[in-house]
Design a protein around this motif. Structure first.
Motif, short mmCIF file in Angstrom:
data_model
loop_
_atom_site.label_atom_id
_atom_site.label_comp_id
_atom_site.label_asym_id
_atom_site.label_seq_id
_atom_site.Cartn_x
_atom_site.Cartn_y
_atom_site.Cartn_z
N TYR B 9 0.80 -1.21 0.00
CA TYR B 9 0.00 0.00 0.00
C TYR B 9 0.84 1.27 0.00
N ASP B 10 1.92 1.28 0.73
CA ASP B 10 2.69 2.52 0.81
C ASP B 10 3.60 2.71 -0.41
N LYS B 11 3.63 1.71 -1.30
CA LYS B 11 4.47 1.85 -2.49
C LYS B 11 3.65 1.97 -3.77
N SER B 12 2.36 1.64 -3.71
CA SER B 12 1.61 1.51 -4.95
C SER B 12 1.43 2.84 -5.66
N GLU B 13 1.36 2.74 -7.00
CA GLU B 13 1.20 3.93 -7.82
C GLU B 13 -0.27 4.28 -7.96
N LEU B 14 -0.51 5.51 -8.37
CA LEU B 14 -1.87 5.97 -8.58
C LEU B 14 -2.11 6.13 -10.07
N LEU B 15 -3.17 5.50 -10.58
CA LEU B 15 -3.53 5.70 -11.99
C LEU B 15 -4.92 6.31 -12.04
N ARG B 16 -5.00 7.46 -12.73
CA ARG B 16 -6.31 8.08 -12.91
C ARG B 16 -6.76 7.80 -14.33
N PHE B 17 -7.93 7.26 -14.50
CA PHE B 17 -8.43 7.08 -15.86
C PHE B 17 -9.88 7.51 -15.99
N THR B 18 -10.29 7.69 -17.23
CA THR B 18 -11.62 8.18 -17.48
C THR B 18 -12.28 7.29 -18.52
N THR B 19 -13.60 7.23 -18.51
CA THR B 19 -14.29 6.52 -19.57
C THR B 19 -14.96 7.54 -20.47
N ALA B 20 -14.89 7.30 -21.78
CA ALA B 20 -15.53 8.21 -22.72
C ALA B 20 -16.24 7.37 -23.77
N GLY B 21 -17.07 8.03 -24.55
CA GLY B 21 -17.84 7.32 -25.56
C GLY B 21 -19.25 7.85 -25.57
N SER B 22 -20.03 7.43 -26.57
CA SER B 22 -21.36 8.00 -26.74
C SER B 22 -22.35 7.47 -25.70
N VAL B 23 -23.52 8.07 -25.67
CA VAL B 23 -24.60 7.65 -24.80
C VAL B 23 -24.90 6.16 -25.01
N ASP B 24 -25.13 5.44 -23.95
CA ASP B 24 -25.53 4.04 -24.04
C ASP B 24 -24.47 3.11 -24.61
N ASP B 25 -23.24 3.57 -24.70
CA ASP B 25 -22.19 2.63 -25.09
C ASP B 25 -21.75 1.80 -23.89
N GLY B 26 -22.24 2.15 -22.72
CA GLY B 26 -22.02 1.29 -21.55
C GLY B 26 -20.88 1.71 -20.65
N LYS B 27 -20.64 3.00 -20.54
CA LYS B 27 -19.52 3.48 -19.70
C LYS B 27 -19.73 3.15 -18.23
N SER B 28 -20.91 3.51 -17.74
CA SER B 28 -21.18 3.28 -16.32
C SER B 28 -21.24 1.79 -16.02
N THR B 29 -21.78 1.01 -16.97
CA THR B 29 -21.85 -0.44 -16.78
C THR B 29 -20.45 -1.04 -16.69
N LEU B 30 -19.54 -0.54 -17.54
CA LEU B 30 -18.17 -1.05 -17.52
C LEU B 30 -17.51 -0.79 -16.17
N ILE B 31 -17.73 0.40 -15.64
CA ILE B 31 -17.14 0.72 -14.34
C ILE B 31 -17.74 -0.16 -13.25
N GLY B 32 -19.07 -0.34 -13.33
CA GLY B 32 -19.72 -1.25 -12.40
C GLY B 32 -19.10 -2.63 -12.47
N ARG B 33 -18.83 -3.10 -13.69
CA ARG B 33 -18.24 -4.42 -13.90
C ARG B 33 -16.82 -4.50 -13.33
N LEU B 34 -16.02 -3.46 -13.59
CA LEU B 34 -14.65 -3.43 -13.05
C LEU B 34 -14.66 -3.50 -11.52
N LEU B 35 -15.55 -2.72 -10.93
CA LEU B 35 -15.63 -2.70 -9.46
C LEU B 35 -16.15 -4.03 -8.94
N TYR B 36 -17.14 -4.57 -9.63
CA TYR B 36 -17.77 -5.80 -9.16
C TYR B 36 -16.78 -6.96 -9.24
#
Lengths: 301, 234
Positions: B9-36
């Motif tokens: 934990y005290d060594k790990s790097e931080l990665l910031r990323f974003t999801t982009a794409g058109s409406v209903d391409d499933g951005k929020s679903t993908l994040i839900g899936r990654l978290l799940y």
């Protein structure tokens, strides 16, 4: 050339310190909202780091609901005295006496909502233009949507559908007379980050966070501490438990968890293994699906 | 027993990323899936979205509700403003900015994308590269996000067909000559079913590349920021 690599905790730390300095530079009368909880304590620690060896360029503001744990208040006073900081306290009790807000009734009565009125009054009275808060985006889904610099209109209201753009590390603090900002420097921290940082920096905490014996009542799966502000319903009774608190707020809405953790390492392991969020012990958030968003729109912090 | 995430934990790097794409391409679903799939969803959160999904009449649990936190977003089933989510693996800690796809909320997308090290661009396999895909890719390039990961989503709806994936990749490559991004990768996924997100897909033998999670864990970011040369603000 040497290899310069910083860990994510240090990256979060520098982000927060940058924002605190930005607030001191852009605003005339900022305050640091201080409740005595671990997030407030971290904020205070970061603020001291940001301006050390000078003293904080802003006072602490505590909105006292009158339902606080005595341990929290003692800790707050000690901290203020030791560091020579300024502290302003405003009381929800006064707002109730002035008739500005009515006290809730019933066994689940809480002053959580009432403190919004007191907070907005204090902001107006002290002419605060930026209130620094220890809100984190991982706490709650409405908080996950908020900017670092969150604009509030004349009535202290948040408009979630019309937030300002906030690019890179450029923060826009422009406002009209009477409006103000809520600023959240530790937005990107998670509960685990906070605890890891407390350990890394060896920050003192009120002993409520560590395991102790206490008389509690089991209400909807959380343990509320015995206090004059909680009335038992028919089937409830006080019992002795070994508990600690994951969050500290009002005694009426902060629930403890059963835990033997008496040091930071144990707490960190416990949180990493935990399958519920810390706000799972907060009764105020369970009132409805959009409870937090509604309170925030009214001016809650 | 110590959790593997805690050890580094005290060594790990931080990665910031974003999801982009058109409406209903499933951005929020993908994040839900990654978290799940990386077990970053807590029980009380899961309980809350299960109740909410039933209320709106969904058969499966709608993972998008995890990030669509505003009342208006839940009512309309769209993302209006950027939401931030956090999770960690033993290798890295992640900050995700889930951004809106609608044209009129593009300014909120820009806010979320501005701090990202990497951008995931989602494309609906049935519709291919459309105007909003290009707009978001162009903004990502304009903001100088160094890594683009193009995910062709909803592969389950096109029978996991390799040709569809190839065609979309070629189309996007054709456009990308105009972009100022060095690092572009393509992954065929199904966010809803979980193919190639965290776990490797059983249904796409023709794809030999990494899964999305593997990419996110290993993308080299240390040289993205210059921490070495001193700067003096004026």
């Amino acid at each position: 050339m040497y290899n310069y690599k910083i860990s994510h905790l240090r990256e979060l730390e520098s982000e927060s310190i940058f924002i605190m300095r930005e607030v001191a530079a852009q605003f005339e009368k900022p305050v640091l909202l201080f409740s005595g909880g671990k997030d407030s304590i971290i904020m205070f620690h970061l603020a001291r780091k940001a301006f050390f060896p000078a003293k904080l360029p802003f006072p602490l503001l505590h909105i006292d609901t009158g339902h606080n744990f005595q341990e929290t208040l003692d800790f707050r006073d000690k901290l203020v005295k030791e560091t020579g900081s300024r502290l302003e306290v405003r009381y929800v009790e006064d707002s109730i006496k002035q008739g500005k807000v009515a006290e809730e009734k019933g066994p689940n009565a809480s002053r959580n909502k009432a403190q919004t009125v007191t907070l907005l009054d204090a902001i107006e009275e002290l002419q605060v233009d930026a209130a620094l808060g220890g809100g984190r985006r991982d706490e709650e889904k409405a908080r996950a949507k908020e900017r670092f610099f969150s604009h509030r209109d004349d009535f202290g209201q948040w408009d979630p559908k019309n937030q300002r753009p906030e690019l890179w590390n450029i923060f826009n603090g422009r406002k009209n007379m009477g409006e103000h900002f809520r600023v959240f420097p530790i937005s990107n921290w998670t509960e685990l980050d906070v605890w890891q940082y407390i350990k890394l920096e060896n920050i003192a905490l009120p002993n409520l966070y560590f395991t102790h014996q206490r008389e509690v009542v089991n209400r909807h799966g959380t343990f509320l501490a015995k206090s004059p502000y909680i009335q038992l319903t028919k089937n409830e009774k006080w019992e002795m438990k070994t508990i600690r608190f994951r969050t500290i707020g009002d005694m009426t809405c902060t629930g403890g968890v059963e835990s033997p953790a008496d040091n930071l390492t144990d707490i960190i392991n416990e949180i990493a293994a935990s399958r519920t969020t810390e706000r799972g012990t907060r009764h105020d958030d369970k009132r409805s699906e959009a409870a937090m968003e509604d309170r925030k729109k009214e001016g809650y912090f | 027993m110590t959790d593997p995430i805690l050890q580094n934990y005290d060594k790990s790097e931080l990665l910031r990323f974003t999801t982009a794409g058109s409406v209903d391409d499933g951005k929020s679903t993908l994040i839900g899936r990654l978290l799940y799939d990386s077990q970053a969803i807590f029980e009380d959160q899961m309980e809350a979205i299960e109740t909410a999904s039933q209320k709106t009449g969904n058969e499966e649990v709608n993972l998008a509700l995890l990030t669509d936190g505003l009342r208006a977003e839940r009512e309309q089933g769209i993302t209006i403003d950027v939401a931030y989510r956090y999770f960690a693996t033993p290798k890295r800690k992640f900050i995700i900015a889930d951004t809106p796809g609608h044209v009129q909320y593009t300014r909120n997308m820009v806010t979320g994308a501005s701090t990202a090290n990497a951008a995931i661009i989602l494309i609906d396999a049935r519709h291919g590269v459309i105007e909003q895909t290009l707009r978001h890719a162009f903004i990502a390039s304009l903001l100088q996000i160094p890594h683009l990961i193009v995910c062709v989503n909803k592969m389950d709806l096109v029978d996991y067909d390799e040709k569809v994936f190839e065609k979309i990749s070629d189309d996007f490559m054709g456009f990308s000559a105009k972009l100022d991004v060095q690092d572009i990768r393509f992954i065929p996924i199904s966010a809803l079913k979980g193919d190639n997100v965290v776990n490797r897909s059983q249904k796409m033998d023709w794809y030999n590349g990494p899964t999305l999670m593997y990419l996110l864990e290993t993308i080299y970011i240390a040289s993205d920021n210059n921490h070495i040369d001193p700067r003096f603000p004026v």
